[in-house]
Design a protein around this motif. Structure first.
Motif, PDB file in Angstrom:
ATOM      1  N   GLY A   1     -34.371 -25.751  76.712  1.00 19.26           N
ATOM      2  CA  GLY A   1     -33.043 -25.727  76.806  1.00 19.26           C
ATOM      3  C   GLY A   1     -32.155 -24.397  77.697  1.00 19.26           C
TER       4      GLY A   1
ATOM      5  N   LEU B   1     -34.014 -22.754  79.919  1.00 16.53           N
ATOM      6  CA  LEU B   1     -34.598 -22.602  81.359  1.00 16.53           C
ATOM      7  C   LEU B   1     -34.192 -23.830  82.166  1.00 16.53           C
ATOM      8  CD1 LEU B   1     -38.156 -21.419  80.989  1.00 16.53           C
ATOM      9  CD2 LEU B   1     -36.346 -19.915  81.847  1.00 16.53           C
ATOM     10  N   LEU B   2     -33.969 -24.954  81.516  1.00 23.44           N
ATOM     11  CA  LEU B   2     -33.550 -26.312  82.087  1.00 23.44           C
ATOM     12  C   LEU B   2     -32.147 -26.570  81.757  1.00 23.44           C
ATOM     13  CD1 LEU B   2     -36.772 -28.129  81.959  1.00 23.44           C
ATOM     14  CD2 LEU B   2     -36.113 -26.693  83.918  1.00 23.44           C
ATOM     15  N   GLY B   3     -31.798 -26.733  80.563  1.00 24.17           N
ATOM     16  CA  GLY B   3     -30.303 -27.013  80.375  1.00 24.17           C
ATOM     17  C   GLY B   3     -30.291 -28.603  79.862  1.00 24.17           C
TER      18      GLY B   3
ATOM     19  N   VAL C   1     -29.774 -31.226  82.970  1.00 23.11           N
ATOM     20  CA  VAL C   1     -31.017 -31.468  83.623  1.00 23.11           C
ATOM     21  C   VAL C   1     -31.961 -32.424  82.946  1.00 23.11           C
ATOM     22  CG1 VAL C   1     -33.155 -30.626  84.542  1.00 23.11           C
ATOM     23  CG2 VAL C   1     -30.987 -29.976  85.440  1.00 23.11           C
TER      24      VAL C   1
ATOM     25  N   VAL D   1     -30.650 -36.188  82.593  1.00 24.95           N
ATOM     26  CA  VAL D   1     -31.148 -36.855  83.754  1.00 24.95           C
ATOM     27  C   VAL D   1     -32.703 -37.303  83.773  1.00 24.95           C
ATOM     28  CG1 VAL D   1     -31.070 -36.694  86.267  1.00 24.95           C
ATOM     29  CG2 VAL D   1     -29.340 -35.620  85.127  1.00 24.95           C
ATOM     30  N   GLU D   2     -33.407 -36.385  83.308  1.00 20.67           N
ATOM     31  CA  GLU D   2     -34.735 -36.857  83.417  1.00 20.67           C
ATOM     32  C   GLU D   2     -34.967 -37.833  82.299  1.00 20.67           C
ATOM     33  OE1 GLU D   2     -36.672 -32.726  82.749  1.00 20.67           O
ATOM     34  OE2 GLU D   2     -38.324 -33.793  83.254  1.00 20.67           O
TER      35      GLU D   2
ATOM     36  N   LYS E   1     -26.079 -41.285  86.693  1.00 21.24           N
ATOM     37  CA  LYS E   1     -26.452 -40.171  86.600  1.00 21.24           C
ATOM     38  C   LYS E   1     -25.521 -38.913  87.276  1.00 21.24           C
ATOM     39  CE  LYS E   1     -31.304 -41.839  87.686  1.00 21.24           C
ATOM     40  NZ  LYS E   1     -31.912 -41.978  89.003  1.00 21.24           N
TER      41      LYS E   1
ATOM     42  N   VAL F   1     -24.611 -35.380  85.687  1.00 16.18           N
ATOM     43  CA  VAL F   1     -24.806 -34.167  86.660  1.00 16.18           C
ATOM     44  C   VAL F   1     -23.517 -33.431  86.755  1.00 16.18           C
ATOM     45  CG1 VAL F   1     -24.928 -33.818  88.947  1.00 16.18           C
ATOM     46  CG2 VAL F   1     -26.937 -34.828  87.859  1.00 16.18           C
TER      47      VAL F   1
ATOM     48  N   SER G   1     -22.558 -27.198  86.397  1.00 13.73           N
ATOM     49  CA  SER G   1     -22.728 -28.574  87.013  1.00 13.73           C
ATOM     50  C   SER G   1     -23.068 -28.359  88.464  1.00 13.73           C
ATOM     51  CB  SER G   1     -21.001 -29.273  86.834  1.00 13.73           C
ATOM     52  OG  SER G   1     -20.831 -30.061  85.924  1.00 13.73           O
ATOM     53  N   PRO G   2     -24.123 -28.756  88.899  1.00 12.46           N
ATOM     54  CA  PRO G   2     -24.592 -28.815  90.297  1.00 12.46           C
ATOM     55  C   PRO G   2     -23.913 -29.688  91.257  1.00 12.46           C
ATOM     56  CG  PRO G   2     -26.248 -29.999  89.109  1.00 12.46           C
ATOM     57  CD  PRO G   2     -25.220 -29.472  87.830  1.00 12.46           C
TER      58      PRO G   2
ATOM     59  N   LEU H   1     -25.492 -36.621  93.829  1.00  7.87           N
ATOM     60  CA  LEU H   1     -26.663 -36.047  92.904  1.00  7.87           C
ATOM     61  C   LEU H   1     -27.100 -34.832  93.455  1.00  7.87           C
ATOM     62  CD1 LEU H   1     -28.679 -39.355  91.773  1.00  7.87           C
ATOM     63  CD2 LEU H   1     -26.676 -38.265  90.590  1.00  7.87           C
TER      64      LEU H   1
ATOM     65  N   GLU I   1     -36.354 -35.043  89.188  1.00 12.16           N
ATOM     66  CA  GLU I   1     -36.706 -36.488  88.892  1.00 12.16           C
ATOM     67  C   GLU I   1     -37.975 -36.653  89.441  1.00 12.16           C
ATOM     68  OE1 GLU I   1     -32.837 -38.303  90.208  1.00 12.16           O
ATOM     69  OE2 GLU I   1     -33.675 -39.870  88.515  1.00 12.16           O
TER      70      GLU I   1
ATOM     71  N   SER J   1     -40.633 -34.714  88.080  1.00  8.61           N
ATOM     72  CA  SER J   1     -40.988 -35.143  86.474  1.00  8.61           C
ATOM     73  C   SER J   1     -42.053 -36.486  86.502  1.00  8.61           C
ATOM     74  CB  SER J   1     -39.505 -35.883  85.968  1.00  8.61           C
ATOM     75  OG  SER J   1     -39.107 -34.858  84.810  1.00  8.61           O
TER      76      SER J   1
ATOM     77  N   HIS K   1     -38.095 -25.148  86.283  1.00  4.09           N
ATOM     78  CA  HIS K   1     -37.201 -24.000  86.271  1.00  4.09           C
ATOM     79  C   HIS K   1     -37.024 -23.690  87.807  1.00  4.09           C
ATOM     80  CE1 HIS K   1     -34.677 -20.851  85.170  1.00  4.09           C
ATOM     81  NE2 HIS K   1     -35.670 -19.841  85.631  1.00  4.09           N
TER      82      HIS K   1
ATOM     83  N   VAL L   1     -34.645 -25.918  89.441  1.00  2.00           N
ATOM     84  CA  VAL L   1     -33.283 -26.000  89.102  1.00  2.00           C
ATOM     85  C   VAL L   1     -32.327 -24.665  89.262  1.00  2.00           C
ATOM     86  CG1 VAL L   1     -32.184 -25.755  86.871  1.00  2.00           C
ATOM     87  CG2 VAL L   1     -33.944 -27.631  87.164  1.00  2.00           C
TER      88      VAL L   1
ATOM     89  N   GLY M   1     -24.637 -24.016  93.201  1.00  2.00           N
ATOM     90  CA  GLY M   1     -25.028 -25.743  92.828  1.00  2.00           C
ATOM     91  C   GLY M   1     -26.140 -25.596  91.853  1.00  2.00           C
ATOM     92  N   SER M   2     -26.818 -24.008  91.481  1.00  2.00           N
ATOM     93  CA  SER M   2     -27.991 -24.130  90.548  1.00  2.00           C
ATOM     94  C   SER M   2     -27.227 -24.014  89.129  1.00  2.00           C
ATOM     95  CB  SER M   2     -28.471 -22.855  90.766  1.00  2.00           C
ATOM     96  OG  SER M   2     -29.404 -22.636  91.539  1.00  2.00           O
ATOM     97  N   PRO M   3     -27.656 -25.307  88.473  1.00  2.00           N
ATOM     98  CA  PRO M   3     -27.310 -25.164  87.024  1.00  2.00           C
ATOM     99  C   PRO M   3     -27.739 -24.327  86.069  1.00  2.00           C
ATOM    100  CG  PRO M   3     -28.754 -27.323  87.514  1.00  2.00           C
ATOM    101  CD  PRO M   3     -28.741 -26.534  88.936  1.00  2.00           C
ATOM    102  N   LYS M   4     -28.673 -23.453  86.486  1.00  2.00           N
ATOM    103  CA  LYS M   4     -29.224 -22.210  85.775  1.00  2.00           C
ATOM    104  C   LYS M   4     -29.591 -21.234  86.945  1.00  2.00           C
ATOM    105  CE  LYS M   4     -29.569 -23.739  81.375  1.00  2.00           C
ATOM    106  NZ  LYS M   4     -29.065 -22.903  80.319  1.00  2.00           N
TER     107      LYS M   4
ATOM    108  N   GLN N   1     -34.497 -17.263  85.945  1.00  2.00           N
ATOM    109  CA  GLN N   1     -34.834 -16.668  84.693  1.00  2.00           C
ATOM    110  C   GLN N   1     -36.446 -16.338  84.457  1.00  2.00           C
ATOM    111  OE1 GLN N   1     -32.027 -18.047  81.136  1.00  2.00           O
ATOM    112  NE2 GLN N   1     -32.221 -19.583  82.565  1.00  2.00           N
TER     113      GLN N   1
END
Lengths: 320, 320, 320, 320, 320, 320
Positions: free
Chosen positions: E215, E217-219, E222, E225-226, E247, E251, E261-262, F218, F226, F229, F248, F251, F260-263, F266
């Motif tokens: 949670g 590191l990726l949120g 994301v 979406v996966e 999607k 996003v 939000s990217p 996107l 995606e 994954s 990560h 992302v 535009g990086s959602p995270k 880290q």
């Protein structure tokens, strides 16, 4: 002295005047004839010009950045004034008055410098007075100070603008200091004198105001710290704390990181200097904005301040 | 008049003085005995107090927000002063001088108001003068103006602080206006007078300075526009453009959206008013900051300005 | 050399060690007895201490900021270690090893300096080489460089941290330069060497790392420009453009206005220097963050970077 | 009623129609002949025009900002449509339908006002109902409300756009309120009704939508607080807290300082009003954006929102 | 089921209840006796506890993160409630109802899920319906959805909070869609359903709500979406454009880069989804804020929104 | 292969070459004759063209976006080069080399891919190696990777630019990793390989580089998560923590929310990847900026970086 300025040229007027060639381009008419497109400049502004006849001949006689004598006829073309050139002739720089080609202060530089020196000689702190005199004794510095502009565009963007702004700020400092106790007026005056002095190296201002490479890469703030450092080093027994306080005034006078101050104002005098410097610049800038359009109560848009200003009808009464 | 202030109490001192009860909590010692933890307040600051004996008895005699007479012994406990209370007794509000419990301006409100009125009566524009007189004639407004603080914490945060700031600003305006041509001094003076006047409704300041609900939800800026609107409506033939310009000064005087101005300053006078208002507040705030620690040349950290300030050793000489 | 460090003291341990007195306060027990609250410091951290017996007697023997020998018993109190002091005795500064009281680099300063000098002597540009040698010949500067910390808190915040960071950055520059064509390595190396050298004057670091007044009011960036200016002035025929480029590297190395650079990086080398300086600092800072709590894969929160970092279980394998 | 609109004119078409003269400039051909450059406007957009023959004659008959009847031939010139004018004649304003020259709402103003009044008369709180009726009774206000645009460019930028937006918002409020408990619908409805009503004074909208001086210097937010203040003062026993809550809705409805709200929304209703106002404006704005280019699924770029929007092919199916 | 909750314990009350041990520390009294400091937790909040007698004995019987039965006496100590513990005993997790130790939604999860499914099954687009059914068929997902919280602190921060928020949002979407033409309701519903579904993996919520490593590191954005990618891949002939639009809703649903939000919302539906999601969260958050202090009309300060909220006295009437 | 490029055409030159028609508009001369305005494009840039004769005839033979053979004469018109077209003829796409019409990398794609594969096959972690091989085995991916540009405008904006940037970054990673201990090089390499790989779907690059709809809605960051994954799902026993760490890196690789990086990065590796990616892009972008004007030491203004760059005269010496 020039007798005709670009801004004064009217539709259908017969033109004979001196200009700086800011751009020079060749073209071919659809009929295959050569012509020239020129941009001519003086301190009042720019004007377009076209050479339709003898273009190749005339073109050989001058280049971009030359001063020229232009004869022709003015015409309004698509809402902009344009000169239809009959003749154009290169003129030696020595025969031209530089101030005709750059806007300049409405005040006399020598008189301003004299007034500025008189104010600064009221400083009581002997070390600061010595620093002031060391600057006055630097003839190249004084020579440049009399000419340098206050900025490229934002405020006092004309020859002697730096001196005009500096003098106005010193007078403002004296006024404001009367209103409060506990302000070190000597420090404020030296700060007012030196806060922008690096601009004499930041700008070139022979034929147009522009940034020097040094000005662009180092900035007036850093260059004036270097200069003041050097002058202080040459004064015997200049107190270290005092030197630090003088430099802090320079280093922080833009008031915020985003305006290029590497340190925020952290003394009372630094806070005041930044505030009054900013105010003096804004007053000059706002008062000299042209109207948005003839007759409008709104000024043209000022890009750095991000707005137009409203000028009330009351103004006239007030100034009597 | 109080004879003993919280800030003056020293270790081992025998205490007998009047305080406002800012907090009152019950506790049980490990041995099961009842005791009281109090926070006592006056205009000099706060002090902790403990009632170890007769706690239940004494507790019945007073409540939070009461004024009390406290007798006991001061002790330094973990680096903070504390009163070990022997006796505590409720005192009627009528027997207490309110100004002992709130910090107040070093200047006399009546004298300040008189000076302020004298300055404002130099206004030449008859409409603005009428507006000024309408405000002077509003007795409730004048009564509140004499008392209201300048802010909750940032600058002039004490009784009569609003009046002190307003007067200082008007005097500053007069000085600065001398340095420039083309400024409408009358407009600047009316703006200086009214720019914060809504603070009389924004704050409550009986026992402590706090925001009113109205102050929090509407703000002084909007409330003073309403008030000025009303006063102008009652003046015959007040010019519409002039009314707009006066209100614009109020609406824009915080200088930027992020400080709660719904409009940026868009007249020369609005730009100057914002600048001088800001400067006057900062000078007062910086000059009254305590030292970071005894003997330090650095002040305590000022949260709103985000920094400490350096005070040079030179200051003393300067002020002679 | 100290034999016992604050961070190693365990519950119930008998204590006998040297510490710096960071705080010293008197108190009275409810029973009316005097006691002392102390904060003791060494390079491993801080520990609380209490003197319950002979407090007044012992208190007369030492002051805040003294070094002391403390004997007593350790106890866990409300989750924090505390020393119940039996005896405390002032110790002369001369009998104490300063490095025991400040954290320091894991690397030997003399060896680091030697390596740094070897790298810088590979510079081919004769003017830059002369500048490097002028710095090496400044013995006070070299002495300070061996000791100065890299920062107060953000990265390399320990004795010799500046040298450690500078050396690591120079090595990184050499690596990165191999990957690209058209980079002026000499300029990058001189920039890497001098970009933080003003920190030797920005910090005091005898008993704790703190900002000097000069450091706070001028900053290392401006102070190092002054220093480099002076050194360059003493070198014959140092090219003006080159001097400008060296100073630009210093002036812009924080990379953005909001980090106190008065100019943005405007040469390729300035862009690279900022980027690698930033990266080297971050790697050191992240690698030396303690765990959030024992066994956690997350580090403690880093305030300047605004986050914690995750450390994967994979790390061990990787380093073999 | 106009029969031909600027946007509908095609290449080679013979033109005969009414337009507003938005610009009129004189020029000289290279051959020395006079010609006119015109910009013609109606509610569908702008079109360029040129008068090559009888230019001086025709020019005497009309001025900028006049309505004219234009006859000529359309041509595509450098990718833009242009009219080659044969004849141009001034037309009296009284003979022209104003709505032909300004875009207007697709909905009938009288019907919208009726629906709006019906919704607002469902308010149960008698004080708020009295305020609503006081507004309805103000005939000038109702007259302006039927015409005023919703904005200059961002959303609902056409005649009756303010009314269209206000009505849509009130209906949205009713829907949303059904989904939650504990919302004061009466307050939300009055806030929805009044939140933009100051726009009737903020804009002039006779021949084009523009800011008034008052609109520029005070803004609709402040002007509507003044108006509501006045109306409330005339209602007997209007509760003070209720007045404060109504005004808070106006004062905070832009939702953030940077959008010109001097206070953030600090009641549940203020938070909801800001959110729904913003949403209704955005839906209208996005739905009425033209395509980026014919056939594209992307709209033109919306400057205030800083992006284009994608319109899916699915839309058609959906709307059935 | 617990009979006594931490928040309900009053001064002097005799305590016998089940709690989760959130902290457990040992201490020594000045007299040298061992004691325990505990922090006890249940879904109503936390309470401090002290074990003064038999501390070592009792300490051996339980650990941090165990459930315990505590018997003792409540006392107000320095304004906070504290339990003086007489006995403490470990209790098996199996004997404890988890929901007693975490706050949970006021609504029944099974009923909420049923209502949610009914709404989503009104979707007409067969592909989107297939996606919805694929999610419903994923039993682990449905199981987690019934339990997951809506957030750690900002809004719906309790068991089943995610489901409560999702359902409320779907109902709001249906209402709002009635007010406009040209909105793709199916898309909006699927977006409302899935926009936060990744939160089932972003949080752990057995004994307390916390972020998982994934949670952090990726949120959730994301991760969902996966998940949706995977589900769509398993549906035959799912149109590519439709997949992209679904999607895009996920996003962009935080509405701005700074909220993670990217991509910004770039379809009408994405704009609406963000707006309504934000509004639904805010309404819940504001309505459930406690009072600043008993009797105050102001709520406690909400850190994420940066303010307190005012609750009018009118509320009661309104809700009848 | 083309023999003549737009950028090489000089005044008066006779032209015969292949171009892409980027714009085609009809016009009428004042004399009523038809003419064509064309914009012609190849990988070197754009050039204007005019067809004055046989315009209608020639126009029927080709359309916008066609490839054409153009014959004519070059002329400088108002400072810009223009072709006076004598003949224009449509050419089949199959007869044209696509790379003539889009700028491309100076390096050979096959050679770059080989080098990249060799580096990535040094990865020791078997799971990451499996992931790398899975990507290599994806022939469509490898095909696209050889062609895709690095960006639309900011850096490496040409065919094979993505591969060039990726390879340069991998080599940089290897260098930098040598300078530090405790960095997981395998992770960094996989991050370097995959961080921008989604760009193969983000851009279309047949005749010009542009965003695809998917790319715009996107973004490459989400699309590559995606893809990765999916590939990981197909690898047996890929450790979950490792998968999380790889994702990560993707992302967070833009380094900040506003990019535009959602995270935020880290992990140590994520911090390094972002820093080196940014640096490699900047070096390429700065080195390939054209001069501001011929002979200037300043480059053209780079919009994304908000500045021009200074190029020292020293550069030449340095590169020998």
């Amino acid at each position: 002295m020039k007798s005709l300025y670009a801004a004064d040229i009217r539709d259908n007027q017969s033109v004979d005047g001196l200009f700086l060639v800011a751009a020079k381009n060749h073209g071919l008419t659809k009929g295959g004839n050569s012509y020239l497109t020129l941009k001519l400049l003086d301190r009042s502004g720019e004007i377009e010009a076209r050479v339709w006849e003898r273009a190749d001949d005339l073109a050989r006689g001058f280049d971009k950045n030359d001063f020229v004598r232009v004869r022709g006829q003015a015409t309004l073309y698509q809402g902009k004034m344009q000169i239809r050139v009959h003749d154009v002739l290169r003129v030696e720089e020595s025969k031209v008055a530089a101030e005709d080609f750059l806007p300049k202060s409405a005040f006399e530089p020598d008189a301003m410098l004299e007034e500025l020196q008189a104010i600064l000689r009221t400083i009581k702190n002997p070390h600061l007075l010595a620093l002031v005199e060391a600057c006055f004794a630097d003839q190249e510095l004084m020579h440049l100070l009399k000419q340098a502009p206050g900025a490229k565009t934002i405020h006092h963007p004309y020859i002697s603008g730096l001196l005009e702004h500096t003098l106005s700020l010193l007078k403002l400092i004296l006024k404001v200091a009367e209103n409060y106790r506990g302000i070190d007026v000597d420090l404020l005056l030296i700060g007012g004198f030196l806060h922008d002095i690096g601009k004499v190296y930041e700008f070139s201002f022979e034929r147009a105001v522009d940034y020097t490479d040094k000005g662009q890469l180092l900035g007036h703030l850093v260059m004036e710290v270097e200069m003041v450092s050097q002058k202080i080093a040459a004064i015997t027994d200049f107190p270290q704390e005092l030197a630090m306080l003088v430099k802090h005034l320079l280093v922080s006078h833009h008031g915020a990181y985003e305006f290029g101050s590497p340190k925020l104002p952290q003394t009372l005098e630094a806070v005041i200097l930044h505030s009054l410097d900013d105010l003096d610049g804004k007053i000059q800038a706002i008062q000299s904005l042209p109207e948005k359009e003839p007759g409008s109560r709104w000024t043209a848009f000022h890009r750095a301040y991000g707005r137009s200003f409203y000028r009330k009808a009351l103004d006239e009464n007030q100034e009597e």
